[in-house]
Design an enzyme around this catalytic site. Structure first.
Site, mmCIF file in Angstrom:
data_model
loop_
_atom_site.group_PDB
_atom_site.id
_atom_site.type_symbol
_atom_site.label_atom_id
_atom_site.label_comp_id
_atom_site.label_asym_id
_atom_site.label_seq_id
_atom_site.Cartn_x
_atom_site.Cartn_y
_atom_site.Cartn_z
ATOM 1 N N ASP A 1 0.435 -3.114 12.065
ATOM 2 C CA ASP A 1 1.068 -3.394 10.833
ATOM 3 C C ASP A 1 1.356 -4.770 10.995
ATOM 4 O O ASP A 1 2.424 -5.184 11.456
ATOM 5 C CB ASP A 1 2.091 -2.594 10.484
ATOM 6 C CG ASP A 1 2.641 -2.443 8.941
ATOM 7 O OD1 ASP A 1 2.940 -3.672 8.573
ATOM 8 O OD2 ASP A 1 2.596 -1.476 8.138
ATOM 9 N N ASP B 1 4.996 -5.706 9.528
ATOM 10 C CA ASP B 1 6.310 -5.242 10.492
ATOM 11 C C ASP B 1 6.239 -6.051 11.938
ATOM 12 O O ASP B 1 7.430 -6.444 12.293
ATOM 13 C CB ASP B 1 6.112 -3.849 10.928
ATOM 14 C CG ASP B 1 6.494 -2.670 9.574
ATOM 15 O OD1 ASP B 1 6.907 -3.190 8.921
ATOM 16 O OD2 ASP B 1 5.818 -1.571 9.479
ATOM 17 N N THR C 1 -1.028 7.416 -0.368
ATOM 18 C CA THR C 1 -2.699 7.429 -1.129
ATOM 19 C C THR C 1 -3.195 5.985 -0.782
ATOM 20 O O THR C 1 -4.656 6.078 -1.047
ATOM 21 C CB THR C 1 -2.382 7.138 -2.615
ATOM 22 O OG1 THR C 1 -1.340 6.077 -3.094
ATOM 23 C CG2 THR C 1 -1.537 8.401 -3.277
ATOM 24 N N ARG D 1 0.826 -1.264 -0.032
ATOM 25 C CA ARG D 1 -0.092 0.076 0.195
ATOM 26 C C ARG D 1 0.656 1.274 0.043
ATOM 27 O O ARG D 1 1.774 1.307 1.049
ATOM 28 C CB ARG D 1 -0.846 0.028 1.505
ATOM 29 C CG ARG D 1 -2.036 -0.592 1.222
ATOM 30 C CD ARG D 1 -2.998 -0.176 2.358
ATOM 31 N NE ARG D 1 -2.430 0.201 3.558
ATOM 32 C CZ ARG D 1 -3.438 0.585 4.541
ATOM 33 N NH1 ARG D 1 -4.641 0.676 4.382
ATOM 34 N NH2 ARG D 1 -2.759 1.024 5.708
HETATM 35 C C1 PRP Z 1 -0.762 -4.395 4.343
HETATM 36 C C2 PRP Z 1 -1.629 -5.956 4.440
HETATM 37 C C3 PRP Z 1 -2.340 -5.972 3.149
HETATM 38 C C4 PRP Z 1 -2.734 -4.386 3.062
HETATM 39 C C5 PRP Z 1 -3.939 -4.207 3.395
HETATM 40 O O1 PRP Z 1 0.224 -4.762 3.716
HETATM 41 O O2 PRP Z 1 -0.741 -7.025 4.531
HETATM 42 O O3 PRP Z 1 -1.771 -6.490 2.231
HETATM 43 O O4 PRP Z 1 -1.565 -3.713 3.891
HETATM 44 O O5 PRP Z 1 -4.483 -3.005 3.267
HETATM 45 P P1 PRP Z 1 -5.674 -2.266 2.203
HETATM 46 O O6 PRP Z 1 -6.650 -3.438 2.224
HETATM 47 O O7 PRP Z 1 -5.959 -1.011 2.656
HETATM 48 O O8 PRP Z 1 -4.945 -2.550 0.699
HETATM 49 P P2 PRP Z 1 1.426 -3.625 3.438
HETATM 50 O O9 PRP Z 1 1.122 -2.772 2.461
HETATM 51 O O10 PRP Z 1 1.402 -2.893 4.975
HETATM 52 O O11 PRP Z 1 2.687 -4.342 2.888
HETATM 53 P P3 PRP Z 1 3.645 -5.528 3.741
HETATM 54 O O12 PRP Z 1 2.592 -6.584 3.762
HETATM 55 O O13 PRP Z 1 4.699 -5.562 2.674
HETATM 56 O O14 PRP Z 1 3.708 -4.987 5.120
HETATM 57 N N1 URA Z 2 -2.192 -3.225 6.579
HETATM 58 C C1 URA Z 2 -1.930 -3.564 8.141
HETATM 59 O O1 URA Z 2 -0.990 -4.512 8.115
HETATM 60 N N2 URA Z 2 -2.778 -2.973 8.972
HETATM 61 C C2 URA Z 2 -3.726 -2.401 9.025
HETATM 62 O O2 URA Z 2 -4.290 -2.043 10.025
HETATM 63 C C3 URA Z 2 -4.042 -1.910 7.839
HETATM 64 C C4 URA Z 2 -3.490 -2.354 6.797
#
Ligand code: PRP
Ligand code: URA
Length: 212
Positions: free
Chosen positions: A203, A206, A111, A107
């Site tokens: 997150d 993380d 945005t 994400r």
């Molecule tokens: C997180 C999560 C989803 C996304 C959800 O990933 O694992 O993929 O956010 O958010 P959304 O429904 O608003 O799209 P992130 O972008 O943090 O990436 P990561 O898994 O690499 O930490």
């Molecule tokens: N992605 C995450 O990892 N946590 C949230 O709460 C939303 C998006």
């Protein structure tokens, strides 16, 4: 109304208990990882309860008989990187022969729009039932984009499995892909102004990888 959407909440007590532990901010990376693996296994057990069976002729130490076996339906597991990786091992323990593809999606923090950066799939995705996994369904943008990509690559039968979801994410994903059933352990209250699920668990990527 969430009840009218193509979503099912897996409210098994073990899943709910472990999810509570994952939500707690004092839960560290090791425990978070182990809990996600355990919950994923439990959820996979629930979502595979309708897999078709066939009779097989076998011989026990006592007698010849017919006994049930999976009918060999082809499955595929698609974690959305990164956080989806934390759900793989638990599911593979239950379904060791499952083929695994990967979709990289993050994400944009400003945005909140999904950005695709990787895609490697089993060649025969069209013939498989795909279980797409990501612990978090927030705006639904990442999941919707991942599912569109899989359909472009030929996937025909997909289910989406997440841990924590926001009502907005479920609605958005259902609108974009009404044919795809969503399984979640919890529908939380809302998103905050940064697009994080409330109460959520923070997150997921993380916390899973210790990159806080
Ligand atoms: C997180 C999560 C989803 C996304 C959800 O990933 O694992 O993929 O956010 O958010 P959304 O429904 O608003 O799209 P992130 O972008 O943090 O990436 P990561 O898994 O690499 O930490
Ligand atoms: N992605 C995450 O990892 N946590 C949230 O709460 C939303 C998006």
């Amino acid at each position: 109304m969430i009840e009218d959407l193509n979503v099912s909440v897996i409210d098994h007590p073990l899943v709910q208990h472990k999810l509570t532990l994952m939500r707690m901010q004092e839960t560290g990376t090791k425990d978070f990882r182990e809990l996600l693996e355990e919950i994923s296994m439990l959820m996979a057990y629930e979502i595979t309860r309708d897999l078709p069976l066939v009779d097989m002729d076998i011989t026990t130490p006592v007698v010849k008989c017919k006994s049930k076996t999976l009918d060999g339906k082809k499955l595929g597991l698609i974690p959305i990187l990164r956080a989806g990786l934390g759900m793989v091992d638990g599911i593979v323990k239950l379904i060791p022969t499952i083929k695994i593809g990967h979709v990289g999606m993050y994400r944009d923090p400003k945005t909140l729009a999904p950005v695709e950066y990787y895609c490697k799939l089993p060649t025969d995705v069209a013939d498989r039932t795909l279980i797409v996994v990501d612990p978090m369904l927030a705006t639904g943008g990442s999941a919707a984009a991942a599912l569109s990509l899989l359909k472009e690559k030929g996937a025909k039968h997909i289910i989406f499995l997440c841990l924590v979801s926001a009502p907005q994410g479920i609605e958005a994903l259902n609108k974009a892909h009404p044919d795809i059933k969503i399984y979640t352990a919890s529908v939380d209250q809302k998103l905050n102004e940064h697009g994080y699920i409330v109460p959520g668990l923070g997150d997921a990527g993380d916390r899973l990888f210790g990159t806080l």
